[in-house]
Design a protein around this motif. Structure first.
Motif, short mmCIF file in Angstrom:
data_model
loop_
_atom_site.label_atom_id
_atom_site.label_comp_id
_atom_site.label_asym_id
_atom_site.label_seq_id
_atom_site.Cartn_x
_atom_site.Cartn_y
_atom_site.Cartn_z
N THR A 2 -4.51 5.23 -4.96
CA THR A 2 -4.34 3.89 -4.96
C THR A 2 -5.82 3.23 -5.86
OG1 THR A 2 -5.67 3.71 -2.90
CG2 THR A 2 -3.34 3.51 -3.13
N THR A 3 -6.90 4.14 -5.62
CA THR A 3 -8.22 3.85 -6.35
C THR A 3 -8.18 3.78 -7.85
OG1 THR A 3 -9.11 4.77 -4.44
CG2 THR A 3 -10.75 4.20 -6.31
N LEU A 8 -5.30 1.01 -9.26
CA LEU A 8 -5.64 -0.51 -9.33
C LEU A 8 -6.29 -0.95 -10.64
CD1 LEU A 8 -6.37 -1.57 -5.64
CD2 LEU A 8 -4.09 -1.66 -7.07
N PRO A 47 -5.51 7.60 0.40
CA PRO A 47 -6.62 7.41 1.32
C PRO A 47 -5.91 7.51 2.78
CG PRO A 47 -6.24 5.32 0.06
CD PRO A 47 -5.10 6.39 -0.28
N VAL A 87 2.57 1.85 -3.20
CA VAL A 87 1.84 2.40 -4.36
C VAL A 87 1.65 3.86 -4.04
CG1 VAL A 87 -0.69 2.21 -5.36
CG2 VAL A 87 0.60 0.29 -4.80
N LYS A 95 -8.30 9.14 -5.10
CA LYS A 95 -7.21 8.54 -4.35
C LYS A 95 -6.34 7.92 -5.24
CE LYS A 95 -9.16 10.14 -0.50
NZ LYS A 95 -10.44 10.21 -1.05
N HIS A 140 0.85 -1.25 0.13
CA HIS A 140 -0.05 -0.10 -0.03
C HIS A 140 0.81 1.30 -0.13
CE1 HIS A 140 -3.18 2.71 1.03
NE2 HIS A 140 -2.34 3.23 1.99
#
Ligand SMILES: [K+]
Ligand SMILES: [K+]
Lengths: 467, 467
Positions: free
Chosen positions: B333-334, B337, B323, B248, B331, B245
């Motif tokens: 990461t959102t 992915l 986040p 990333v 965000k 996490h």
């Protein structure tokens, strides 16, 4: 022993043949003087390439007025490019879907029997013949209908005109009808009238006929075949279970058309549709909902339409029609699946169900891949175009509209195309080609990859926090 | 026996407390006359609600000039709302991530040991105290640095000014420093200067200090904690394996900042940055890349920037920060992915691998769900705003910029906010609230749903053709 010819994958054949036809079209437009009307100079290289790409990719963006700039021979040349492009796209995509076992009825079997293999027993020659026959049949039907309407109107008009002010001859009327039936079914958007179909605002039969051709062309061969089988079965008193694919295509088409219709009616009632009787407003609002997916005829001038209508048109253009059809765009199924998955997850479901069927995760993931790719391409190209066209924030909507129209091979424009810089024209050419040929190729390559045996090396799982 | 208080889910507590603070903020702004500078009438109800929502949701969109319209008391009121909002968002999201077992180190264990249960042994009180302490620590550090720079510059200036023309007092300088350190760390974007930070274009230390606060605030507590642990381990000669996490988050942050920097430099070099020395152009281009994620201070006037810069800023605003941080947006990461999954599928991979780890499909699907939801909300709101603001295609970019800025709680504006209609202001208020409070709530609810035991009824699979 495989010959070199047999080693070519269908995807490369598709890419190569489209490039070849575009090249032939460009050479014709560049070097054949009698393709042009009197006193019109042949197009330069970039404009010839642009026009040929627009015709073969059945986009409909134009740098010069098709009606007045080309001779009859030039128009026939464009018609030939459109017909080859339209037939090419529908044949190729249908063929790929079928070869992939994606022909709904067959695919369903393969999946329920647990097999991951592509279905191999397709009669390719038979399928291609069917698709071509079916295309010509619909175009012929469209031609007969349009001719009937237009010859009648022409005969009844004072001075023998067709909507406009200039008198036209009988054969010319038939020529317009032939051109428009092919252009509508192929979702090509080229028109032999300078004002596209604006002159037919008060001719509901003409608009209805064009809308039918556009929608039927955009449903795709497989769904129409299923509709026909369902009709036959019902007449024989038997039941017919339509594939989930066709149900999604028909459902999404109905949803988008029925959603867009009242929205455009409300947005344009007192604006670009004002001055028409109420029935004509309703017919024209419906046409505004049909043409972005992805015909590209315009029945109104989008520069005069509200910003809301323009933005809604951009969204509809981006979605487009069905796979295996003459329509462009990301395709209704490709957009529906990620949205459906999102909806399932938001309701806390872990599987994506629809109409009492579970949609394979892998298909949804491919759809997400295509949406991300399409979005990245369009966004990147909008950025390139606004950078190349300089600092003019007032024209942002024009360029966004133009880029989406090109990538989704729609052909609607806010009168932006002729004024584009050479760089922006080249970017638009690439965008038209990628949208029309690149996207189905990637979709097909993804599907092939999905049928590979599962034996991939997996690393240990580790999660990432989102939101 | 559970009391009513215990039955409230964390999501409802979060929604309810933000609504309550916004309400209190609105009442204060509406009814307390001494919050306003001399001769300024208190804001009307809609504008008070707008300003309170903008402050509590740490957005930074303003309908009146914060610098001149409010008294010292009014500015303190805004600062309190910002601090409560910023602390609320970072505490709540960190708490939820931790409670969900999403605290990277713990989550990793839970996954590798095969457990799908949320990790329960979090010390909630300890975590909240940590988050609050850590926030105040960074804000204090920012205040000390900014004060030092500004007091020095102020003392050295002719007539005791701070960038502008008007002389200011010593305590005023400290007040500006306190306000800006909180506003920067909370990614709130409110400024006590009428020109935001445009006056600091040639003050690299000030811009650097603000950029550091913004980026650190936007990384989130968990990643900073890991960075600290990694630093401690390295000093002790031990190894430390950072969670996927945090990798990333750090990777995407670096990628976006390093990608945006040269782009803004190239786009604005001869435009809004012209007339500066080269080093200042570079610093200001870097600031332009930092502020959309999602601080909202502006060091240039976006109306004068190129369309390309504006469009790029829209894209960066939409992505946002990490986040569990004070940053808004979808965000990093959102967004990463689904893009990563698309890339895997396009390369024919069936699992989404990253840095020698496999990302769970279910997490990616939730990310897709959030992206679809965010995109639908912003698109719908742009449509509503352009419809409500009437037929002005030249201003499309302004409205698109404004809607994205509101939803992603950035606060940058093309001077559009004060002129919005009441309807558009209300839509913007809803958008700010949904972007700041709604999106993390949905993300959290989705994660909870994902931990439910798998026992769902599944229909037979049937495929759909895409592309
Ligand atoms: K078209
Ligand atoms: K902000």
């Amino acid at each position: 022993v495989q010959t070199a010819w047999e080693q070519i994958t269908p995807e490369w054949l598709f890419l190569g043949s489209f490039l070849a036809v575009i090249l032939i079209g460009t050479i014709g437009l560049r070097f054949v003087p009698f393709f042009y009307a009197d006193e019109r100079a042949p197009l330069g290289l970039v404009d010839a390439l642009f026009t040929a790409t627009s015709a073969v990719c059945v986009t409909g963006l134009i740098v010069v007025d098709t009606a007045t700039y080309f001779s009859v021979w030039g128009k026939l040349w464009l018609l030939a490019l459109i017909q080859v492009g339209g037939l090419g796209i529908i044949t190729f995509t249908t063929f790929l879907i079928a070869a992939m076992g994606g022909r709904p009825s067959l695919r369903q079997e393969a999946i329920t029997s647990g097999s991951r293999e592509a279905v191999q027993n397709i009669n390719y020659r038979g399928l291609a013949r069917h698709v071509i026959l079916f295309t010509l049949l619909f175009e012929a039907a469209g031609f007969v209908l349009l001719s009937a309407i237009w010859v009648l109107q022409w005969a009844l008009s004072e001075g023998g005109t067709l909507g406009g002010d200039t008198p036209v001859g009988f054969w010319e009327v038939l020529g317009h009808a032939a051109f428009h039936s092919v252009s509508a079914f192929c979702n090509a958007g080229f028109s032999t009238f300078s004002d596209s179909v604006i002159r037919f605002q008060n001719w509901p039969l003409t608009l209805g006929c064009l809308m039918s051709l556009i929608v039927v062309g955009g449903l795709g061969f497989l769904t129409l075949e299923e509709l026909y089988m369902s009709f036959k079965a019902r007449r024989a008193g038997r039941g017919y279970r339509m594939s989930l694919h066709s149900k999604v295509v028909l459902g999404m088409t109905a949803l988008l058309l029925l959603g867009a219709w009242p929205a455009f009616a409300a947005l344009e009632w007192g604006n670009s549709l004002s001055g028409m009787p109420a029935w004509a407003k309703l017919v024209n609002a419906m046409f505004m909902g049909v043409t972005p997916r992805t015909a590209g005829f315009n029945n109104i001038n989008y520069v005069q339409a509200t910003v809301g209508s323009n933005f809604l048109t951009i969204l509809l253009m981006f979605i487009g029609g069905a796979p295996g059809s003459t329509a462009g765009g990301l395709k209704v199924t490709t957009v529906a699946l990620p949205a459906l998955m999102a909806w399932s997850r938001i309701r806390g479901r872990q599987v994506t169900g629809l109409l009492k069927r579970t949609v394979p995760e892998e298909t949804i993931q491919r759809a997400v891949g295509l949406v991300v790719l399409g979005f990245a391409l369009v966004t990147g190209c909008i950025l390139l175009i606004v950078i190349s066209e300089g600092s003019s924030p007032e024209r942002f909507l024009d360029y966004m509209f133009e880029a989406v129209s090109a990538f989704d091979t729609v052909g609607l424009s806010r009168d932006t195309t002729p004024g584009l810089s050479v760089f922006a024209k080249l970017a638009t050419i690439v965008l038209m080609f990628l949208g029309r040929v690149g996207l189905p190729t990637v979709a097909s390559a993804l599907t092939v990859a999905a049928y590979r045996p599962m034996g991939e090396f997996r690393y240990a799982q580790e999660d990432v926090v989102i939101g």
